[in-house]
Scaffold this motif. Structure first.
Motif, PDB file in Angstrom:
ATOM      1  N   UNK A 110      -6.582 -20.711  47.515  1.00 52.43           N
ATOM      2  CA  UNK A 110      -5.293 -21.243  48.243  1.00 52.43           C
ATOM      3  C   UNK A 110      -4.472 -22.144  47.246  1.00 52.43           C
ATOM      4  N   UNK A 111      -5.142 -22.772  46.349  1.00 46.81           N
ATOM      5  CA  UNK A 111      -4.362 -23.669  45.058  1.00 46.81           C
ATOM      6  C   UNK A 111      -3.569 -22.586  44.436  1.00 46.81           C
ATOM      7  N   UNK A 112      -4.211 -21.394  44.227  1.00 44.05           N
ATOM      8  CA  UNK A 112      -3.591 -20.528  43.182  1.00 44.05           C
ATOM      9  C   UNK A 112      -2.212 -19.960  44.175  1.00 44.05           C
ATOM     10  N   UNK A 113      -2.361 -19.779  45.390  1.00 39.80           N
ATOM     11  CA  UNK A 113      -1.563 -19.064  46.101  1.00 39.80           C
ATOM     12  C   UNK A 113      -0.233 -20.188  46.094  1.00 39.80           C
ATOM     13  N   UNK A 114      -0.668 -21.437  46.176  1.00 45.30           N
ATOM     14  CA  UNK A 114       0.349 -22.490  46.222  1.00 45.30           C
ATOM     15  C   UNK A 114       1.127 -22.582  44.891  1.00 45.30           C
ATOM     16  N   UNK A 115       0.459 -22.566  43.796  1.00 41.60           N
ATOM     17  CA  UNK A 115       0.949 -22.742  42.575  1.00 41.60           C
ATOM     18  C   UNK A 115       2.053 -21.377  42.584  1.00 41.60           C
ATOM     19  N   UNK A 116       1.851 -20.383  42.873  1.00 37.80           N
ATOM     20  CA  UNK A 116       2.664 -19.026  42.528  1.00 37.80           C
ATOM     21  C   UNK A 116       3.795 -19.216  43.719  1.00 37.80           C
ATOM     22  N   UNK A 117       3.544 -19.695  44.906  1.00 38.16           N
ATOM     23  CA  UNK A 117       4.540 -19.756  45.729  1.00 38.16           C
ATOM     24  C   UNK A 117       5.908 -20.847  45.249  1.00 38.16           C
ATOM     25  N   UNK A 118       5.278 -21.877  44.592  1.00 36.76           N
ATOM     26  CA  UNK A 118       6.342 -22.997  44.073  1.00 36.76           C
ATOM     27  C   UNK A 118       7.142 -22.082  43.011  1.00 36.76           C
ATOM     28  N   UNK A 119       6.408 -21.364  42.232  1.00 39.89           N
ATOM     29  CA  UNK A 119       7.340 -20.634  41.126  1.00 39.89           C
ATOM     30  C   UNK A 119       8.264 -19.646  41.806  1.00 39.89           C
ATOM     31  N   UNK A 120       7.989 -19.141  42.893  1.00 42.29           N
ATOM     32  CA  UNK A 120       8.669 -17.925  43.405  1.00 42.29           C
ATOM     33  C   UNK A 120      10.018 -18.746  43.899  1.00 42.29           C
ATOM     34  N   UNK A 121       9.584 -20.083  44.523  1.00 43.11           N
ATOM     35  CA  UNK A 121      10.858 -20.837  45.008  1.00 43.11           C
ATOM     36  C   UNK A 121      11.894 -20.871  43.818  1.00 43.11           C
ATOM     37  N   UNK A 122      11.425 -21.341  42.886  1.00 44.17           N
ATOM     38  CA  UNK A 122      12.027 -21.674  41.628  1.00 44.17           C
ATOM     39  C   UNK A 122      12.849 -20.299  41.152  1.00 44.17           C
ATOM     40  N   UNK A 123      12.137 -19.302  41.195  1.00 43.07           N
ATOM     41  CA  UNK A 123      12.464 -17.652  40.839  1.00 43.07           C
ATOM     42  C   UNK A 123      13.759 -17.481  41.764  1.00 43.07           C
ATOM     43  N   UNK A 124      13.513 -17.866  42.869  1.00 42.16           N
ATOM     44  CA  UNK A 124      14.879 -17.505  44.036  1.00 42.16           C
ATOM     45  C   UNK A 124      16.329 -18.242  43.565  1.00 42.16           C
ATOM     46  N   UNK A 125      15.843 -19.534  43.056  1.00 43.25           N
ATOM     47  CA  UNK A 125      16.942 -20.191  42.707  1.00 43.25           C
ATOM     48  C   UNK A 125      17.657 -19.543  41.151  1.00 43.25           C
ATOM     49  N   UNK A 126      16.734 -19.101  40.404  1.00 41.18           N
ATOM     50  CA  UNK A 126      16.824 -18.452  38.993  1.00 41.18           C
ATOM     51  C   UNK A 126      17.839 -17.234  39.502  1.00 41.18           C
ATOM     52  N   UNK A 127      17.276 -16.364  40.456  1.00 40.39           N
ATOM     53  CA  UNK A 127      18.152 -15.310  40.829  1.00 40.39           C
ATOM     54  C   UNK A 127      19.482 -15.407  41.110  1.00 40.39           C
ATOM     55  N   UNK A 128      19.617 -16.378  41.979  1.00 40.81           N
ATOM     56  CA  UNK A 128      20.843 -16.716  42.576  1.00 40.81           C
ATOM     57  C   UNK A 128      21.955 -17.139  41.517  1.00 40.81           C
ATOM     58  N   UNK A 129      21.476 -18.270  40.604  1.00 38.91           N
ATOM     59  CA  UNK A 129      22.086 -18.654  39.370  1.00 38.91           C
ATOM     60  C   UNK A 129      22.668 -17.424  38.754  1.00 38.91           C
ATOM     61  N   UNK A 130      21.680 -16.592  38.121  1.00 32.58           N
ATOM     62  CA  UNK A 130      22.331 -15.461  37.459  1.00 32.58           C
ATOM     63  C   UNK A 130      22.922 -14.175  38.032  1.00 32.58           C
TER      64      UNK A 130
END
Ligand code: SF4
Ligand code: SF4
Ligand code: SF4
Lengths: 557, 423
Positions: free
Chosen positions: B179-199
């Motif tokens: 579960x911790x791993x999933x959470x760890x990746x999910x947090x990164x994916x949220x950041x990724x979403x912002x990254x895609x929006x930005x660029x």
């Protein structure tokens, strides 16, 4: 004894259990056992770990999730069931985010708890804190061993060749951990702080964006770099490609398969590199006095020296006088051992010019058999000798391409004939005389026929395989398809030219060019190479004895 | 020399001299190929697979001609947020397969050798790097990569970031499936979403992302049904079609087109003929789709059929549109390509059962340490469960790394063995 393989391993934890740790850093003699259980293309280090476990010497082992090969190594080690304690620590790819450190912190806690269960011991925080101490700053000029992990045996061998200390800056050796120790009475520690300290080390190439590694290559005290790669280890093979043109210091790239066997072939290159950067370790025995009394200033032509190039396929001798004129030369096939062939070749060359053995004041040997020849006063590597010899034959030469029986090399020299850089291919037969010989045999032709037949080609046949075994079956099927011989040979010539041309391209373009070695006689190859590289190659009769000429010139110095 | 080979050797020269021209010619050639396909339709190819070819070609033409609307990504980077932003992702596997399919991989491989990049690296990455270095592969405005499924990404993408000076986003997938791993990746994916929006300068609304996840989920449901139907039904196709499936279930997943394709595919297979005597194979890992002996054995053949690859099966994960990031994270963490080979073995057994496979082939792709290193273990475990498995050495993206003779002999012997067992 807990063995570990990576500088990111939290080894201080084990001080908290009062057990000893040791890096697993010995190269295997061979992979006799490992090869039975894993695919040949796993990296040599992974195999050496499996080999060590199979030998029964490693019972407690902490690995890290470093790379694909390491993960698979762990799977195989686990399957052997031969370890009592085995732990794979997951490792983040960067140490900058809080989450990554938190995650590594959790792994550290997991390690402690699993070791507690395994050993029945309790973790002693005080002893853990005591394990941290700052390392001594290293000073003074040195030779840096960089790249992928270098086994103890490799370091020892390199140290033997240099007058400067060789500093191991690969995987486990650069380990330096410093952590603020809270007050002595603390009963716990912050795993996140510890994780942060581990990750604060100079990053290895496997880490996300290893820009900080530049400092390794920029240290002004670093006088030369030996860059080590292991076959099938892509991280470091790739890093070398990235940095090679940016480096200000001289660099030598070596590749091993992490066996001590593979070290044998490296001696020449490491010694040549030491010669190039002027950091050769010479013991008294090596420093033989030049027989000065033999040199008659009035009649330099009477002063004679000899250079012997003891190659794997042929032995060449050049006898030269004090005016740097070639008095006699001879090429014979190497048979019955390097020493015997050298003796025989020297005597016959003397006979050819009517001189006697006693008239030779000094002998320098080169080539792979150079150290086995008792007659020599000194031995110099074939790289340095080739450079010297080529400069003698063509003073404007800047790039030497040598295609020998067993290997091919590209050497860059300066206006004085001193080596500036060199690359060697001795791992596979492609791009060597051996490749051509094998293909000639497949086609049922002599080497002479191969040399000229490919010149009248009509159809552009492509031999795409670089691997000799595959190329051979390609040739067989081309023959079956009734392709014309000249077309096939032309294809083969192009394949050799591609391999050798790539070697030269990696050195960067700089003329003039000379082609040396036994293959310098092959017209088809010359043409293919010239076309591939888009340059004119200087070819001459003496190109075959280039190494021996260089050795003779060294004897004169 | 056939027309493709001629095209290949002509292009080889172009690539070295004028990479920009070479790219334009590729676009023209791909468009022409589409025209030809429309005119001379192969009656044996079902409608869905024709659509698949068009989709794949369109994507490639789009990437080559409008790189500013694309992103370089690892194959396993979740594609739904990109689909929501209208960005076309392309991975080394996709780009390189196209280059190899067009028979122009050689100058790219040669280029990497000249640059001193190790020949032991996976050829999907080498061809990609060579295409980038020669300038034929266009520069995207940004890239996204992950350590899943292999180190190749960790080498190629940082290199390209430096080379082009473009921003990149990295998704670190932990080894353990927790579960911790999933959470760890999910947090990164949220950041990724912002990254895609930005660029990409596009807003990704929650609603849009949810819609893409729903579409992806529906697509994968159809896929599962399709795979199950393969147990009893057969439709013909080429190995190239098989390879394209990988791209549909990864880079294009979440798009309406991929969904449309999955519907057509399902409807085609349900109308398909019975599998009959054909030997059904599960394929593990990538596939040398250009291999002549393989084409002979598997394309529109009465003898044998490759029904599924474990890469496609692995993607068939159910997604929860209410928890988009957790769903995508879970798919990455629990992928058979992450961590120990156990999950991959389990997936293979499930897939074999699900599709009624008679045997399994592990393609031990030169340079793919993660697969090569596990091949023996996978074979052994599958064998224990009664699934006969062949390890086939070769290269999925570099024809020169395959020996046709050996491939033919090994596969034929394996098929004979499976038939023998049936008796
Ligand atoms: S490459 Fe890095 S992570 Fe891997 S073993 Fe070496 S130091 Fe550790
Ligand atoms: S980093 Fe290289 S040498 Fe080390 S385990 Fe991985 S592949 Fe092997
Ligand atoms: S084949 Fe293997 S090494 Fe190559 S891209 Fe795929 S997972 Fe990575």
């Amino acid at each position: 004894m807990i063995y570990y393989v990576c500088k990111y391993t939290p080894v201080e934890v084990f001080a908290g259990f009062h057990v000893e740790t040791k890096p697993l850093e010995h190269m295997a003699a061979d992979f006799e056992h490992a090869d039975r259980v894993v695919h040949a293309n796993l990296c040599g280090f992974g195999k050496s770990v499996i080999e060590a476990v199979l030998s029964g010497n490693v019972k407690e082992l902490v690995l890290v999730n470093c790379c694909d090969s390491m993960r698979r190594t762990y799977d195989h080690v686990k399957k052997t069931g031969l370890t009592d304690f085995l732990f794979l620590m997951d490792l983040p790819h960067d140490g900058h985010s809080f989450c990554s450190n938190e995650k590594l912190g959790r792994e550290i806690r997991r390690l402690i708890s699993e070791y507690e269960t395994y050993s029945g011991k309790k973790f002693d925080v005080k002893a853990f804190f005591q394990a941290f101490h700052s390392g001594k700053a290293k000073e003074g000029p040195y030779i840096g061993m960089l790249g992928v992990r270098a086994g103890a045996e490799l370091i020892e061998m390199a140290q033997g060749a240099f007058s400067l200390p060789v500093r191991n800056e690969t995987c486990v050796s650069g380990r330096e951990i410093w952590m603020d120790v809270p007050d002595v009475e603390s009963t716990d520690f912050s795993e996140i702080d510890y994780a942060r300290s581990l990750m604060a080390q100079l990053p290895c190439r496997r880490m996300g964006r290893p820009g900080a590694r530049n400092q390794l290559f920029m240290d002004p005290n670093c006088k030369g770099v030996i860059y080590h790669t292991i076959k099938f280890c892509d991280f470091y093979g790739f890093e070398y490609a990235e940095i090679k043109d940016k480096l200000e210091v001289p660099v030598l790239k070596i590749e091993t398969d992490y066996t001590t066997q593979s070290l044998g072939q490296l001696t020449t290159r490491i010694e040549a590199f030491a010669e190039t950067i002027g950091a050769v370790k010479r013991n008294d025995e090596m420093k033989r006095e030049i027989k000065e009394n033999g040199f008659d200033m009035e009649h330099p032509e009477k002063f004679l020296v000899a250079g012997i190039d003891s190659g794997s396929t042929s032995t060449d001798v050049v006898i030269m006088n004090g005016n740097r004129e070639i008095v006699s030369s001879l090429i014979i096939p190497t048979g019955g051992g390097a020493a015997l062939s050298a003796e025989k070749c020297l005597l016959e060359a003397l006979e050819k010019c009517g001189k006697k053995r006693e008239e030779i004041a000094r002998i320098v040997t080169t080539g792979y058999g150079r150290n086995y020849i008792a007659d020599g006063d000194e031995s110099v590597t074939e790289i340095t000798c080739h450079a010297k010899g080529a400069h003698y034959l063509l003073p404007s030469v800047r790039t030497i391409i040598d295609i020998g029986g067993q290997d091919s090399k590209a050497i860059r020299v300066d206006e004085n004939g001193a080596v500036k850089n060199f690359l060697m291919n001795d791992k596979c037969a492609a791009g060597t005389g051996r490749f051509l010989e094998m293909m000639a045999r497949t086609l049922g032709l002599s080497l002479e026929e191969m040399s000229s037949l490919g010149l009248d080609w009509k159809e552009d046949v492509v031999i795409s395989s670089m691997c000799t075994v595959f190329a051979e079956s390609e040739v067989v099927s081309l023959v079956a398809q009734n392709k014309a011989l000249p077309d096939i040979i032309h294809g083969l010539n192009n394949s050799v030219a591609a391999k050798v041309g790539a070697l030269a391209a990696r050195l960067g373009e700089e003329g003039d060019y000379i082609l040396t070695g036994g293959v310098a006689k092959n017209k088809g190859i010359i043409k293919a190479l010239e076309e591939k590289m888009n340059v004119k190659l200087y070819i001459c009769e003496e190109a075959q004895i280039c190494g021996a000429i260089g050795a003779a010139l060294f004897a004169l110095q | 020399m056939d027309i493709y080979q001629k095209f290949g050797s002509y292009m080889e020269k172009q690539i070295v001299k004028q990479p920009d021209q070479a790219r334009k010619k590729l676009i023209v050639a791909y468009r022409a190929k589409q025209g030809i396909d429309r005119m001379f339709t192969d009656k044996r190819v079902p409608a869905s697979k024709k659509y698949l070819t068009k989709l794949a070609m369109d994507t490639m033409i789009q990437v080559l001609s409008k790189p500013e609307q694309s992103a370089m990504t690892s194959l396993f980077v979740p594609s739904e947020p990109l689909a929501a932003a209208g960005i076309t992702p392309y991975s080394p596997e996709a780009m390189s397969s196209f280059m190899t399919g067009s028979k122009i991989e050689r100058p790219f491989l040669q280029k990497t050798s000249e640059e001193g990049m190790p020949d032991s690296m996976c050829s999907y990455h080498r061809v990609f790097l060579g295409a980038a270095d020669t300038g034929v592969c266009p520069e995207a405005p940004f890239l996204i990569y992950t350590n899943l499924a292999c180190d190749g990404n960790m080498i190629t993408f940082p290199y390209l970031m430096d080379k082009y000076g473009i921003p990149g986003f990295f998704i670190d997938v932990p080894y353990e499936k927790t579960k911790e791993s999933v959470q760890f990746v999910a947090d990164q994916l949220r950041e990724m979403n912002v990254f895609i929006e930005d660029y990409s300068h596009k807003k990704i609304t929650q609603e849009a992302l949810k819609q893409r996840i729903l579409t992806a989920d529906e697509t994968l449901k159809n896929y599962r049904k399709y795979l199950h139907a393969c147990k009893t039904h057969y439709i013909g196709g080429t190995l190239t079609h098989e390879m394209y499936q990988v791209f549909i279930t990864h880079m294009l997943l979440g798009t309406n087109q991929a969904y449309q394709y999955s519907r057509m595919l399902l409807s085609d297979i349900l109308k398909g003929e019975p599998t009959g005597d054909r030997t059904k194979l599960l394929w593990i890992h990538m596939m040398p789709f250009f291999s002549e002996p393989m084409k002979e054995l598997f394309e529109f053949s009465d003898r044998a059929v490759v029904q599924a690859s474990d890469i496609v099966y692995d993607a068939c994960f159910s997604l929860d549109a209410e928890k988009p990031f957790e769903s995508m994270a879970k798919r990455m963490v629990y992928s058979g390509f992450n961590g120990s080979p156990e999950q991959r073995i389990k997936n293979a057994l499930d897939a074999a059962e699900y599709t009624g496979a008679d045997g399994c082939v592990i393609f031990s792709h030169w340079g793919c340490k993660t697969t090569i290193g596990a091949a023996g273990l996978i074979q052994e475990e599958l064998g224990k469960k009664g699934l006969e498995t062949l390890i086939l050495d070769g290269d999925g993206c570099n024809p020169a790394g395959n020996s046709d003779g050996q491939t033919k002999t090994r596969l034929e012997a394996f098929l004979e063995m499976l038939k023998e067992k049936e008796r």
